[in-house]
Scaffold this active site. Structure first.
Site, short mmCIF file in Angstrom:
data_model
loop_
_atom_site.label_atom_id
_atom_site.label_comp_id
_atom_site.label_asym_id
_atom_site.label_seq_id
_atom_site.Cartn_x
_atom_site.Cartn_y
_atom_site.Cartn_z
N TYR A 199 8.37 -7.87 -8.80
CA TYR A 199 7.13 -8.30 -9.45
C TYR A 199 7.21 -7.88 -10.92
O TYR A 199 7.36 -6.69 -11.20
CB TYR A 199 5.93 -7.62 -8.80
CG TYR A 199 5.62 -8.09 -7.40
CD1 TYR A 199 6.36 -7.67 -6.30
CD2 TYR A 199 4.55 -8.97 -7.17
CE1 TYR A 199 6.06 -8.12 -5.01
CE2 TYR A 199 4.24 -9.40 -5.88
CZ TYR A 199 5.00 -8.97 -4.82
OH TYR A 199 4.71 -9.41 -3.54
N HIS B 193 12.36 -5.58 4.72
CA HIS B 193 12.38 -5.04 3.36
C HIS B 193 11.68 -3.68 3.36
O HIS B 193 10.61 -3.52 3.92
CB HIS B 193 11.67 -5.99 2.39
CG HIS B 193 12.57 -7.09 1.89
ND1 HIS B 193 12.38 -7.72 0.69
CD2 HIS B 193 13.67 -7.65 2.45
CE1 HIS B 193 13.34 -8.62 0.50
NE2 HIS B 193 14.13 -8.60 1.56
N LYS C 286 -0.99 -11.54 1.10
CA LYS C 286 -1.94 -11.21 2.17
C LYS C 286 -2.42 -12.40 2.98
O LYS C 286 -2.94 -12.23 4.08
CB LYS C 286 -3.17 -10.51 1.55
CG LYS C 286 -2.88 -9.11 1.06
CD LYS C 286 -2.46 -8.21 2.20
CE LYS C 286 -1.63 -7.03 1.73
NZ LYS C 286 -0.87 -6.42 2.83
C1 PHB Z 1 7.01 -15.62 -1.16
O1 PHB Z 1 8.12 -15.22 -0.74
O2 PHB Z 1 6.69 -16.83 -1.18
C2 PHB Z 1 6.02 -14.60 -1.70
C3 PHB Z 1 6.32 -13.25 -1.58
C4 PHB Z 1 5.42 -12.31 -2.05
C5 PHB Z 1 4.25 -12.72 -2.66
C6 PHB Z 1 3.95 -14.09 -2.78
C7 PHB Z 1 4.85 -15.03 -2.29
O3 PHB Z 1 3.39 -11.79 -3.16
#
Ligand code: PHB
Ligand code: APR
Length: 396
Positions: free
Chosen positions: A200, A72, A298
């Site tokens: 997000y 990504h 993280k």
């Molecule tokens: C996930 O794909 O489970 C995931 C991805 C990014 C995050 C938290 C969980 O910040």
């Protein structure tokens, strides 16, 4: 039974450490309380920083990740009805992240360790660790009886609820803790992601995150009150709420592709750091030493960073007899841990709407998000932290 390094816990930290030690010619024994099936099915995150990708390759278990992982090049922020993409290579010296589920990484490490590594004992629960000069003993239960593993060193990779941290005398140990007034409801769905990168979302109804596991499996989260029962969230209610939180003023037709929800769980949000990460010949790595809220992706990468540093330290000790890197292990890791704690705190408090949050606080959040969208410097700060600060020097 004796081992140079006794490892408590077969999560990512313990398994990756065992592999890196094996590659360095250092023997270890891994004790895992649960059975293999349980360890391999635990749903966790799925974002790998470059250091974690490199470590998995260096461990010899990176082949399927290279085949199935998805690189990504950015993330999308949604707030105030609009969308903004954070371009990782442009903002963070060409770096990216890899999407590859922790469950798959754990399966790959277990398979390789069982095939060609040292003993990996499941259903072996450590009850305590004792030190006597240069000998460390792990007391554990297995096959219905108490057993012992004597070691030159013990690494507690036994997570937040593990026992290894108890080897640090209370008067020397400092615990730092923050809990958040909300949790995440996480789902896995047989529904193809309609987005190419993670989204997000900040909304007045609360946070939401759109992630993925493959081209046909979505991984999604939404902020819920602490104590939420997943049973109170039927599938359609989840999909409707997610669509509300990802809503775009510029594209009202934007909707998630729906499908059967195959897993549903609520996870709490907390930050925790135990210092120091070493006492005598007992060292801590991964969640045994630190917990971050998952917003910054993280947790897995901090665990990997700890064991990369530790494997180097053990290799140096084996080659030269010098304990210099072992002696600086805790300080080296904690610098990175606290950077990740702050970034995770920043992402969490900027994107979530706390109960009884004031309108003033909400305007501050929107101002910060608008700053990231408008300023290359603010966006670079987020991108650099997200792709991970560098560990100097080669792996292993
Ligand atoms: C996930 O794909 O489970 C995931 C991805 C990014 C995050 C938290 C969980 O910040
Ligand atoms: N004896 C043996 N094993 C134990 C004991 C014990 N007393 N206590 C805990 N364990 C095992 C757990 O069953 C688990 O498999 O230790 C392992 C710890 O694994 P994780 O909790 O996954 O921690 P870590 O390996 O540090 O990985 C951190 O996992 O929890 C996620 O979000 C976290 O992504 C991060 C990653």
């Amino acid at each position: 039974m004796h081992a140079t390094v006794g490892i408590i816990g077969a999560g990512p930290a313990g398994l990756l450490l065992a592999r890196l030690l094996h590659q360095a010619g250092i023997d270890s024994v891994v004790l895992e309380a649960r059975d293999r099936a349980y360890v391999e099915q635990r749903q966790r995150a799925g974002i790998l920083e470059q250091i974690t990708v490199d470590a998995l390759r260096a461990s010899g278990a990176g082949e399927r990740m290279d085949r199935e992982g998805i690189v990504h090049h950015g993330i999308e922020l949604r707030f105030d009805g609009r969308s903004h993409r954070v371009d990782f290579p442009a903002l963070a010296d060409g770096r990216n992240v890899m999407v590859y589920a922790q469950t798959e990484m754990v399966k790959d490490l277990i398979a390789l360790q069982l095939a060609e590594g040292g003993p990996l004992l499941f259903e072996a629960e450590a009850r305590g660790v004792s030190q006597d000069g240069d000998r460390v003993t792990v007391h554990y239960d297995r096959d219905g009886r108490e057993q012992t593993l004597t070691c030159d060193w013990v690494v507690g990779c036994d997570g937040f609820h593990g026992v290894a941290k108890d080897a640090i005398p209370e008067d020397l140990r400092r615990d730092y803790e923050r809990t958040y007034p909300y949790s995440w409801l996480g789902i896995l769905a047989d529904a193809p992601p309609v987005y190419d990168e993670l989204i997000y979302a900040h909304s007045d109804r609360g946070f939401a995150l759109a992630s993925m596991r493959s081209a046909t499996v979505s991984r999604l989260y939404l902020q819920v009150p602490n104590g939420t029962d997943p049973a109170d969230w039927p599938d359609e209610k989840i999909w409707d709420e997610l669509d509300r939180r990802f809503a775009l003023a510029e594209d009202p037709a934007w909707k998630l592709t729906r499908g059967p929800i195959t897993a549903k769980s609520v996870l709490p949000m907390r930050s925790h750091v135990t210092e120091p990460m070493r006492h005598g010949r007992v060292l801590l790595a991964g969640d045994a030493a630190h917990i971050v809220p998952p917003t910054g992706a993280k947790g897995l990468n901090l665990a990997a960073a700890d064991v990369i540093v530790l494997a180097r330290a053990f290799a140096r000790y084996r080659q030269t007899g010098s304990t210099d890197l072992l002696d600086t292990y805790s300080k080296t890791c904690l610098e990175r841990v606290w950077r990740a704690e702050h970034f995770s705190y920043f992402m969490t408090t900027t994107l979530h709407v706390a109960p009884e949050q004031s309108p003033f606080d909400t305007r501050l959040q929107l101002s910060q998000l608008a700053r990231v969208a408008a300023s290359r410097h603010a966006a670079a700060e987020l991108a650099e932290n997200y792709v991970g600060v560098r560990l100097d020097g080669p792996l292993g």
